[in-house]
Design an enzyme around this catalytic site. Structure first.
Site, short mmCIF file in Angstrom:
data_model
loop_
_atom_site.label_atom_id
_atom_site.label_comp_id
_atom_site.label_asym_id
_atom_site.label_seq_id
_atom_site.Cartn_x
_atom_site.Cartn_y
_atom_site.Cartn_z
N ARG A 1 76.18 80.18 -21.78
CA ARG A 1 76.20 79.45 -23.04
C ARG A 1 74.91 79.66 -23.82
NH1 ARG A 1 77.05 74.66 -20.07
NH2 ARG A 1 78.92 75.72 -19.44
N ASP B 1 73.38 74.38 -24.46
CA ASP B 1 74.10 73.24 -23.89
C ASP B 1 73.18 72.03 -24.05
OD1 ASP B 1 76.07 71.84 -22.37
OD2 ASP B 1 74.94 72.20 -20.51
N1 PH2 Z 1 74.45 74.36 -16.71
C1 PH2 Z 1 75.68 74.32 -16.23
C2 PH2 Z 1 76.07 75.04 -15.02
N2 PH2 Z 1 75.00 75.71 -14.36
N3 PH2 Z 1 72.76 76.31 -14.14
C3 PH2 Z 1 71.51 76.28 -14.60
N4 PH2 Z 1 70.55 76.87 -13.91
N5 PH2 Z 1 71.17 75.62 -15.76
C4 PH2 Z 1 72.13 75.00 -16.51
O1 PH2 Z 1 71.80 74.40 -17.57
C5 PH2 Z 1 73.47 75.01 -16.04
C6 PH2 Z 1 73.75 75.69 -14.84
C7 PH2 Z 1 76.73 73.54 -16.89
O2 PH2 Z 1 76.34 72.96 -18.03
MG MG Z 2 75.59 71.09 -18.82
MG MG Z 3 77.37 70.19 -21.77
#
Ligand code: PH2
Ligand code: MG
Ligand code: MG
Length: 170
Positions: free
Chosen positions: A92, A95
Site C-alpha cells: 500500500r 495506510d
Molecule cells: N500493515 C499491514 C500488514 N503488514 N507489515 C508492516 N511491516 N508494516 C505495516 O504497516 C503493515 C504490515 C496491514 O495494514
Molecule cells: Mg494497517
Molecule cells: Mg488500515
C-alpha cells in the site's frame, strides 16, 4: 470543543515511502493538531511475506473529530495520496490506522478501537513505546511499555534516519 488524544499508525511500502508518510502527516495536520511524531522505522512485512519492506511511524494527535469522523478523514487521505484497493496485508502507498482514541473501547462493524492487532505487531509497539511508553491500553489495562515487553512478534524493526535505513548507512 472537547478534544481527545489519539494515536495513529502510518505505514507505506510503495513508491517514495518516506515522502508518502510526510505527505500523510501534512494532510492530517490540516484536520487536527499533530502533537508528536515518532521516528520512521524500516519494518519487515507482517501477514504477507513477498512484498517490499515498510516504513512505519506513529503520531499522536489532538482532535475534536469523533472516531467515525477520524476514520473518514484517514480514508480520504489514503485515497488522496493514491491508495488503491488491494489484498489484505498487501502493498500500500499509505495506510493510516486508528490505534487508540483516548480511553475509548469501541467495536462497530467498520471500526474497532483499540486496533485489534496492535498488541501483536512490533512495527506498531516499537514506535509507539518510543513516544508513549506510559499510555495505558484501555482494554488490557497495561502500559505500552509492558505490551512491548510481552509482545511475541519476531519480525524485524529497524530505526531509520530521515527515511534511510541506518544499517544501509554503515
Ligand atoms: N500493515 C499491514 C500488514 N503488514 N507489515 C508492516 N511491516 N508494516 C505495516 O504497516 C503493515 C504490515 C496491514 O495494514
Ligand atoms: Mg494497517
Ligand atoms: Mg488500515
Amino acid at each position: 470543543m472537547a478534544q481527545t488524544t489519539a494515536y495513529l499508525g502510518l505505514g507505506s511500502n510503495i513508491g517514495d515511502r518516506a515522502g508518502n508518510l510526510r505527505s500523510a502527516l501534512g494532510c492530517l495536520a490540516a484536520h487536527m493538531d499533530v502533537t508528536t511524531v515518532s521516528d520512521m522505522y524500516e519494518t519487515e512485512p507482517v501477514g504477507l511475506e513477498n512484498q517490499e519492506s515498510f516504513l512505519n511511524l506513529i503520531c499522536c494527535v489532538r482532535t475534536s473529530l469523533t472516531p467515525g469522523e477520524l476514520l473518514t478523514v484517514a480514508k480520504e487521505i489514503e485515497v488522496q495520496l493514491g491508495r488503491t484497493p488491494g489484498v489484505r496485508n498487501g502493498p500500500r502507498t499509505i495506510d493510516i490506522d486508528i490505534l487508540l482514541y483516548g480511553d475509548l473501547c469501541l467495536a462497530s462493524r467498520d471500526l474497532v478501537i483499540p486496533h485489534p492487532r496492535m498488541t501483536e505487531r512490533l512495527f506498531v509497539l516499537v514506535p509507539l513505546a518510543a513516544i508513549a511508553p506510559d499510555v495505558v491500553h484501555p482494554g488490557l489495562h497495561a502500559t505500552i511499555r509492558r505490551l512491548l515487553e510481552d509482545c511475541p512478534d519476531r519480525h524485524w524493526v529497524h530505526p531509520t534516519i530521515g527515511g534511510d535505513n541506518v544499517s544501509t548507512l554503515r
